[in-house]
Design a protein around this motif. Structure first.
Motif, short mmCIF file in Angstrom:
data_model
loop_
_atom_site.label_atom_id
_atom_site.label_comp_id
_atom_site.label_asym_id
_atom_site.label_seq_id
_atom_site.Cartn_x
_atom_site.Cartn_y
_atom_site.Cartn_z
N ASP A 67 5.72 12.28 4.27
CA ASP A 67 5.30 11.75 5.56
C ASP A 67 3.78 11.63 5.69
OD1 ASP A 67 7.97 12.38 5.74
OD2 ASP A 67 7.79 13.64 7.50
N SER A 68 3.06 12.73 5.48
CA SER A 68 1.61 12.71 5.69
C SER A 68 0.90 11.86 4.64
CB SER A 68 1.06 14.14 5.67
OG SER A 68 1.34 14.79 4.43
N PHE A 69 1.39 11.85 3.42
CA PHE A 69 0.83 11.03 2.34
C PHE A 69 0.99 9.55 2.68
CE2 PHE A 69 1.06 10.61 -2.64
CZ PHE A 69 -0.08 9.83 -2.62
N VAL A 70 2.16 9.17 3.14
CA VAL A 70 2.43 7.78 3.50
C VAL A 70 1.56 7.34 4.68
CG1 VAL A 70 4.20 6.29 4.54
CG2 VAL A 70 4.76 7.70 2.55
N LYS A 71 1.41 8.23 5.66
CA LYS A 71 0.64 7.90 6.86
C LYS A 71 -0.85 7.80 6.57
CE LYS A 71 -0.29 9.47 11.58
NZ LYS A 71 0.02 10.52 12.61
N ALA A 72 -1.36 8.72 5.74
CA ALA A 72 -2.81 8.80 5.51
C ALA A 72 -3.32 7.76 4.53
CB ALA A 72 -3.17 10.20 5.01
N ARG A 73 -2.48 7.30 3.59
CA ARG A 73 -2.97 6.44 2.50
C ARG A 73 -2.12 5.17 2.35
NH1 ARG A 73 -7.87 8.73 1.52
NH2 ARG A 73 -7.90 8.01 -0.66
N PRO A 74 -2.01 4.34 3.37
CA PRO A 74 -1.13 3.16 3.30
C PRO A 74 -1.53 2.17 2.21
CG PRO A 74 -2.54 3.06 5.24
CD PRO A 74 -2.68 4.44 4.68
N ASP A 75 -2.83 1.99 1.97
CA ASP A 75 -3.27 1.05 0.93
C ASP A 75 -2.82 1.50 -0.45
OD1 ASP A 75 -4.45 -0.46 2.88
OD2 ASP A 75 -6.49 0.24 2.48
N TYR A 76 -2.84 2.81 -0.68
CA TYR A 76 -2.39 3.34 -1.96
C TYR A 76 -0.95 2.93 -2.24
CZ TYR A 76 -0.22 6.58 -5.21
OH TYR A 76 0.52 7.10 -6.25
N TRP A 77 -0.07 3.05 -1.24
CA TRP A 77 1.34 2.76 -1.46
C TRP A 77 1.58 1.28 -1.72
CZ3 TRP A 77 4.81 6.41 -2.45
CH2 TRP A 77 4.43 7.73 -2.17
N GLN A 78 0.82 0.44 -1.06
CA GLN A 78 0.93 -1.00 -1.32
C GLN A 78 0.58 -1.30 -2.78
OE1 GLN A 78 2.01 -3.39 0.70
NE2 GLN A 78 2.04 -2.42 2.71
N LYS A 79 -0.50 -0.68 -3.27
CA LYS A 79 -0.93 -0.90 -4.65
C LYS A 79 0.08 -0.32 -5.64
CE LYS A 79 -5.86 -0.85 -3.44
NZ LYS A 79 -7.13 -0.07 -3.51
N LEU A 80 0.61 0.86 -5.33
CA LEU A 80 1.58 1.49 -6.22
C LEU A 80 2.82 0.61 -6.38
CD1 LEU A 80 2.47 3.97 -7.89
CD2 LEU A 80 3.48 4.90 -5.78
N ILE A 81 3.30 0.07 -5.28
CA ILE A 81 4.49 -0.80 -5.34
C ILE A 81 4.22 -2.00 -6.23
CG2 ILE A 81 5.97 -2.33 -3.97
CD1 ILE A 81 5.53 -0.27 -1.64
N LYS A 82 3.04 -2.59 -6.12
CA LYS A 82 2.69 -3.74 -6.96
C LYS A 82 2.65 -3.36 -8.44
CE LYS A 82 0.10 -6.21 -3.38
NZ LYS A 82 -1.24 -6.66 -2.92
N GLU A 83 2.12 -2.19 -8.74
CA GLU A 83 2.07 -1.73 -10.14
C GLU A 83 3.47 -1.49 -10.70
OE1 GLU A 83 -0.65 -1.51 -12.21
OE2 GLU A 83 -1.49 -2.63 -10.51
N ILE A 84 4.34 -0.91 -9.89
CA ILE A 84 5.72 -0.68 -10.33
C ILE A 84 6.42 -2.02 -10.58
CG2 ILE A 84 7.98 0.22 -9.64
CD1 ILE A 84 6.43 2.39 -8.05
N ARG A 85 6.23 -2.97 -9.68
CA ARG A 85 6.88 -4.28 -9.81
C ARG A 85 6.47 -5.00 -11.09
NH1 ARG A 85 11.20 -4.95 -6.30
NH2 ARG A 85 10.61 -4.73 -4.11
N LYS A 86 5.29 -4.69 -11.61
CA LYS A 86 4.83 -5.36 -12.83
C LYS A 86 5.70 -5.01 -14.04
CE LYS A 86 -0.08 -5.65 -11.55
NZ LYS A 86 -1.45 -5.15 -11.86
N ILE A 87 6.27 -3.80 -14.04
CA ILE A 87 7.02 -3.37 -15.22
C ILE A 87 8.51 -3.18 -14.95
CG2 ILE A 87 5.00 -2.25 -16.24
CD1 ILE A 87 6.25 0.45 -15.43
N TYR A 88 8.88 -3.03 -13.68
CA TYR A 88 10.28 -2.73 -13.34
C TYR A 88 10.83 -3.83 -12.45
CZ TYR A 88 14.30 -0.48 -11.15
OH TYR A 88 15.55 -0.21 -10.68
N LYS A 89 11.96 -4.39 -12.83
CA LYS A 89 12.52 -5.56 -12.14
C LYS A 89 13.77 -5.25 -11.31
CE LYS A 89 9.26 -7.74 -14.16
NZ LYS A 89 8.02 -7.99 -13.38
#
Length: 334
Positions: free
Chosen positions: A158-180
């Motif tokens: 919860d607190s990680f998601v709330k405090a660092r929204p830009d991080y999660w957007q970037k992480l999702i993009k990195e995962i999408r690059k290798i996992y379909k």
């Protein structure tokens, strides 16, 4: 006289029908990792639930809520939580026609709640982000290599998601690059609606420990009435993002007052109560599973090897009345 609908109306009508056509639910079981090499025969009991999915859960650790480093070491820990163990376990599951959700998640010292991570500086958050990324991307690579059906990017943070929204957007993009495959995140029952990145994922994941009843053994009417509030909330969130809800975890202990705080294990003050677990699970299936916005979910949990601690009051339905309850629900075509 014959009438012909314009093409755009035909397409629109077909689209609506397609959206309303019920699909096979995700009838999942959360599988507890093994200390040692798992045999394919250890996967076979999952078929007793009539499951079509199983969750594999490799843990990493943090020492405390205030210490940001995520620790994951391939040389230590349980075999079933290492990359190789996850790969082998997933292969065994697929050999038995079970699709896999790979769900890496954190364990914090003394069992502290992961949603309360409490860091003070950007430097500390950066340590968490870098070490968490290394851990998650390791298993995203496993998910890609093993052609795993679904991947969960985090659980109750919860607190990680709330405090660092830009991080999660970037992480999702990195995962999408290798996992379909399909992506989700496991939001807690009281915070999932505040997650900012549902539009980037395939399912809205909810750890569905919604309070249901303050009774020692609840009745069916109580459960039905309790679900009305939560169903409206879940549907509203589903409609907002035009995505189905997935119960990334759900379940109840087999003890008195199981519906009061469903996330909690049973203490010594609570007696064994298989009937309460049965009624609560049956109420969940009867009230939620048939909904169009409901994708399905993952029962918490199945132990392939029984340890020293008794399971008689714990979440698992193994060898309990509720195991038949799960099988009956998972056998239906919703």
């Amino acid at each position: 006289m014959k009438f012909y609908l314009p093409l755009f109306l035909l397409i629109s009508t077909f689209s609506c029908l397609s959206q309303n056509t019920s699909k096979t639910k995700i009838n999942g079981i959360s599988f507890v990792a093994t200390r040692d090499t798992v045999k394919e025969s250890s996967i076979t009991p999952l078929k007793k639930y009539h499951a079509n999915y199983a969750a594999v859960i490799p843990y990493a650790w943090m020492r405390s809520l205030e210490e940001p480093l995520v620790v994951f070491n391939e040389r230590e820990g349980w075999w079933g939580e290492k990359s190789h163990g996850v790969s082998v376990t997933s292969k065994h599951m697929k050999n038995q026609d079970l699709k896999v959700l790979l769900k890496p998640q954190l364990w914090i010292g003394r069992g502290q709640y992961t949603g309360h991570i409490n860091l003070k500086t950007d430097a500390e958050w950066k340590i968490l982000e870098d070490s968490y990324t290394a851990y998650i991307m390791r298993f995203a690579q496993v998910a890609a290599q093993e052609n795993i059906s679904m991947f969960c990017i985090g659980t109750e943070l919860d607190s990680f998601v709330k405090a660092r929204p830009d991080y999660w957007q970037k992480l999702i993009k990195e995962i999408r690059k290798i996992y379909k495959g399909k992506l989700t995140y496991a939001g807690n029952w009281d915070s999932y609606k505040y997650v900012s990145f549902w539009d980037q994922l395939d399912y809205i994941g909810v750890d569905a420990y919604f309070p249901m009843s303050e009774e020692k053994t609840p009745d069916h009417n109580t459960i039905t009435n309790s679900w009305k509030k939560w169903k409206k909330e879940l549907k509203d969130v589903s409609d907002k993002y035009n995505k189905q809800i997935l119960f990334t975890e759900y379940g109840y202990i087999s003890a008195d007052y199981a519906g009061k705080e469903p996330w909690a294990n049973a203490g010594e003050d609570k007696a064994v109560n298989q009937e309460a677990q049965h009624i609560l699970l049956e109420g969940l299936y009867n009230n939620v599973w048939h909904e169009n916005w409901m994708a399905g979910g993952f029962l918490w949990k199945h132990h392939p090897v029984k340890g020293r601690r008794s399971l008689e009051k714990r979440f698992t339905t193994q060898d309990k009345k509720a195991q038949k309850t799960v099988h009956a629900a998972y056998s239906k075509q919703y």
